[in-house]
Design a protein around this motif. Structure first.
Motif, PDB file in Angstrom:
ATOM      1  N   ALA A 232      -1.735   5.450  -0.682  1.00  0.00           N
ATOM      2  CA  ALA A 232      -2.655   5.847  -2.269  1.00  0.00           C
ATOM      3  C   ALA A 232      -1.358   5.733  -3.212  1.00  0.00           C
ATOM      4  O   ALA A 232      -1.618   5.211  -4.396  1.00  0.00           O
ATOM      5  N   ALA A 233      -0.170   6.182  -2.863  1.00  0.00           N
ATOM      6  CA  ALA A 233       0.686   6.117  -3.908  1.00  0.00           C
ATOM      7  C   ALA A 233       1.336   4.647  -4.038  1.00  0.00           C
ATOM      8  O   ALA A 233       1.412   4.434  -5.482  1.00  0.00           O
ATOM      9  N   LEU A 234       1.254   3.680  -3.303  1.00  0.00           N
ATOM     10  CA  LEU A 234       1.454   2.195  -3.249  1.00  0.00           C
ATOM     11  C   LEU A 234       0.198   1.695  -4.428  1.00  0.00           C
ATOM     12  O   LEU A 234       0.178   1.085  -5.142  1.00  0.00           O
ATOM     13  N   ASP A 235      -1.290   2.126  -3.999  1.00  0.00           N
ATOM     14  CA  ASP A 235      -2.269   1.507  -4.888  1.00  0.00           C
ATOM     15  C   ASP A 235      -1.967   2.089  -6.263  1.00  0.00           C
ATOM     16  O   ASP A 235      -2.501   1.253  -7.291  1.00  0.00           O
ATOM     17  N   ALA A 236      -1.499   3.225  -6.308  1.00  0.00           N
ATOM     18  CA  ALA A 236      -1.511   3.691  -7.987  1.00  0.00           C
ATOM     19  C   ALA A 236      -0.400   3.015  -8.389  1.00  0.00           C
ATOM     20  O   ALA A 236      -0.557   2.930  -9.879  1.00  0.00           O
ATOM     21  N   LEU A 237       0.607   2.242  -7.787  1.00  0.00           N
ATOM     22  CA  LEU A 237       1.522   1.487  -8.453  1.00  0.00           C
ATOM     23  C   LEU A 237       1.216  -0.089  -9.001  1.00  0.00           C
ATOM     24  O   LEU A 237       1.841  -0.682  -9.479  1.00  0.00           O
ATOM     25  N   ARG A 238       0.097  -0.375  -8.429  1.00  0.00           N
ATOM     26  CA  ARG A 238      -0.374  -2.012  -8.415  1.00  0.00           C
ATOM     27  C   ARG A 238      -0.869  -2.148  -9.946  1.00  0.00           C
ATOM     28  O   ARG A 238      -0.938  -1.333 -10.640  1.00  0.00           O
ATOM     29  N   GLY A 239      -0.589  -3.382 -10.252  1.00  0.00           N
ATOM     30  CA  GLY A 239      -0.901  -3.760 -11.626  1.00  0.00           C
ATOM     31  C   GLY A 239       0.546  -4.070 -12.543  1.00  0.00           C
ATOM     32  O   GLY A 239       1.781  -4.225 -11.659  1.00  0.00           O
ATOM     33  N   GLN A 240       0.347  -4.349 -13.807  1.00  0.00           N
ATOM     34  CA  GLN A 240       1.478  -4.865 -14.745  1.00  0.00           C
ATOM     35  C   GLN A 240       2.185  -5.769 -14.025  1.00  0.00           C
ATOM     36  O   GLN A 240       3.503  -5.908 -14.102  1.00  0.00           O
ATOM     37  N   ASP A 241       1.489  -6.745 -13.603  1.00  0.00           N
ATOM     38  CA  ASP A 241       1.841  -8.234 -13.448  1.00  0.00           C
ATOM     39  C   ASP A 241       2.744  -8.145 -12.051  1.00  0.00           C
ATOM     40  O   ASP A 241       3.630  -9.309 -12.085  1.00  0.00           O
ATOM     41  N   VAL A 242       2.732  -7.379 -11.352  1.00  0.00           N
ATOM     42  CA  VAL A 242       3.680  -7.153 -10.070  1.00  0.00           C
ATOM     43  C   VAL A 242       2.536  -6.989  -8.959  1.00  0.00           C
ATOM     44  O   VAL A 242       1.495  -6.334  -8.897  1.00  0.00           O
ATOM     45  N   ASP A 243       2.707  -8.019  -7.977  1.00  0.00           N
ATOM     46  CA  ASP A 243       1.711  -8.177  -6.762  1.00  0.00           C
ATOM     47  C   ASP A 243       2.406  -7.352  -5.670  1.00  0.00           C
ATOM     48  O   ASP A 243       3.621  -7.759  -5.204  1.00  0.00           O
ATOM     49  N   LEU A 244       1.995  -6.174  -5.270  1.00  0.00           N
ATOM     50  CA  LEU A 244       2.419  -5.348  -4.082  1.00  0.00           C
ATOM     51  C   LEU A 244       1.654  -5.708  -2.635  1.00  0.00           C
ATOM     52  O   LEU A 244       0.521  -5.840  -2.617  1.00  0.00           O
ATOM     53  N   GLU A 245       2.758  -5.807  -1.733  1.00  0.00           N
ATOM     54  CA  GLU A 245       2.341  -6.227  -0.313  1.00  0.00           C
ATOM     55  C   GLU A 245       2.721  -5.183   0.665  1.00  0.00           C
ATOM     56  O   GLU A 245       3.913  -4.921   0.602  1.00  0.00           O
ATOM     57  N   LEU A 246       1.678  -4.487   1.263  1.00  0.00           N
ATOM     58  CA  LEU A 246       1.781  -3.520   2.274  1.00  0.00           C
ATOM     59  C   LEU A 246       1.721  -4.057   3.698  1.00  0.00           C
ATOM     60  O   LEU A 246       0.701  -4.770   3.921  1.00  0.00           O
ATOM     61  N   THR A 247       2.667  -3.621   4.416  1.00  0.00           N
ATOM     62  CA  THR A 247       2.540  -4.038   5.991  1.00  0.00           C
ATOM     63  C   THR A 247       2.871  -2.543   6.724  1.00  0.00           C
ATOM     64  O   THR A 247       3.752  -1.881   6.421  1.00  0.00           O
ATOM     65  N   GLY A 248       2.519  -2.653   7.995  1.00  0.00           N
ATOM     66  CA  GLY A 248       2.581  -1.457   8.873  1.00  0.00           C
ATOM     67  C   GLY A 248       1.376  -0.872   9.226  1.00  0.00           C
ATOM     68  O   GLY A 248       0.354  -1.169   8.933  1.00  0.00           O
ATOM     69  N   PRO A 249       1.711   0.177   9.977  1.00  0.00           N
ATOM     70  CA  PRO A 249       2.774   0.949  10.329  1.00  0.00           C
ATOM     71  C   PRO A 249       3.499   0.223  11.487  1.00  0.00           C
ATOM     72  O   PRO A 249       2.916  -0.282  12.179  1.00  0.00           O
ATOM     73  N   TRP A 250       4.740   0.364  11.517  1.00  0.00           N
ATOM     74  CA  TRP A 250       5.498  -0.407  12.424  1.00  0.00           C
ATOM     75  C   TRP A 250       6.532   0.609  13.062  1.00  0.00           C
ATOM     76  O   TRP A 250       6.600   1.848  12.853  1.00  0.00           O
ATOM     77  N   ALA A 251       7.217   0.208  14.465  1.00  0.00           N
ATOM     78  CA  ALA A 251       8.113   1.032  14.877  1.00  0.00           C
ATOM     79  C   ALA A 251       9.437   0.836  13.987  1.00  0.00           C
ATOM     80  O   ALA A 251       9.329   0.257  13.015  1.00  0.00           O
ATOM     81  N   PRO A 252      10.079   2.093  14.039  1.00  0.00           N
ATOM     82  CA  PRO A 252      11.215   2.141  12.983  1.00  0.00           C
ATOM     83  C   PRO A 252      12.518   1.269  13.010  1.00  0.00           C
ATOM     84  O   PRO A 252      13.399   1.690  13.112  1.00  0.00           O
ATOM     85  N   TYR A 253      12.258   0.138  12.879  1.00  0.00           N
ATOM     86  CA  TYR A 253      13.181  -1.092  12.937  1.00  0.00           C
ATOM     87  C   TYR A 253      14.342  -0.728  12.098  1.00  0.00           C
ATOM     88  O   TYR A 253      15.662  -1.051  12.341  1.00  0.00           O
TER      89      TYR A 253
END
Length: 271
Positions: A232-253
């Protein structure tokens, strides 16, 4: 000299949890467990004609081969991490024997225990931020003076071209400064939700598969109960000409700060 080695994927606590069954690892090899001192290493027996020091060095130059191995390695690590806190081991870590793996678990016991305590109940999320370098900066450079200068530029096409080129470069530089500043704010906001964070080097377009600038390549260690809050915090940061890509959850590499010495990581030639 033996004809097989032991490929290591991950280390976890030996807490008696059910272990992945019928799990195939690199080169289709079965995965099994080596236990020692309250720890368990997940491994495969691999042929040294493929995974010995020299064959492995040659194979690592083949990106298709590396990609296939990395997917198999990741598949095993994730299968383990779904069950227990897991410390992934670096790709292509091969030992001469299972006894060497037990020696590793013995010598690094306290370090593994500390790492596993840190990542317990937490998962890694990845965030990449992309910006189109061809878009105009939000505050474009001032326009050139009108009147006679414009007429002079019309008469001097070479000068006009150079001025347009300089303006384009200024706009691109300004775009880059704005994008990196935006990425720093995004990273700070996401880090506030995470237990720990890491910044990785931005990927080359050949790896990312995208032509845009990658201005953020971050990893975030998040409590399992706060995954939705992080998204949700990531979604709130979307926009302003920046494309955000979320991946995971993963093991803590990104949060396993164990660096074995070369003797730990290579197959011995006289084993």
């Amino acid at each position: 000299m033996t004809d097989s080695g032991t490929y290591v994927y991950a280390v976890a606590r030996d807490a008696g949890h059910a272990r992945p069954a019928d799990l195939a690892g690199v080169a289709g090899t079965p995965v099994h467990a080596i236990t020692h001192g309250g720890l368990v290493a997940y491994v495969s027996t691999v042929p040294l004609e493929q995974f010995g020091e020299e064959p492995l060095r040659r194979s690592l130059e083949d990106l298709d081969w590396v990609g296939e191995m990395a997917r198999a390695h990741h598949r095993v690590v994730e299968a383990v991490a779904e069950r227990v806190p897991t410390a992934p081991v670096r790709l292509a870590t091969v030992y001469s024997s299972e006894e060497q793996v037990r020696d590793l678990l013995d010598r690094w016991h306290d370090d593994f225990t500390e790492v596993l305590s840190h990542v317990s109940g937490r998962r890694e999320w990845g965030v990449k931020a992309y910006v189109d370098p061809t878009a105009a900066a939000s505050a474009p450079a001032p326009a050139a003076n009108g009147g006679g200068e414009g007429a002079a530029e019309t008469a001097r096409p070479g000068t006009a071209y150079l001025k347009r080129r300089q303006a384009s470069l200024r706009n691109r530089e300004q775009r880059w400064r704005q994008a990196t500043a935006r990425a720093e704010r995004i990273h700070a906001d996401l880090s506030a939700v995470a237990v720990a964070s890491r910044l990785h080097r931005p990927q080359d377009p050949q790896l990312s598969g995208r032509d845009e600038w990658m201005v953020l390549n971050g990893a975030y260690l998040v409590d399992e109960g706060r995954g939705e809050e992080f998204a949700a915090a990531l979604d709130a940061l979307r926009g302003q000409d920046v494309d955000l890509e979320l991946t995971g959850p993963w093991a803590p590499y990104s949060f396993i700060a164990l660096e074995f010495d070369r003797a730990d990581l290579e197959v011995s030639g006289d084993a």
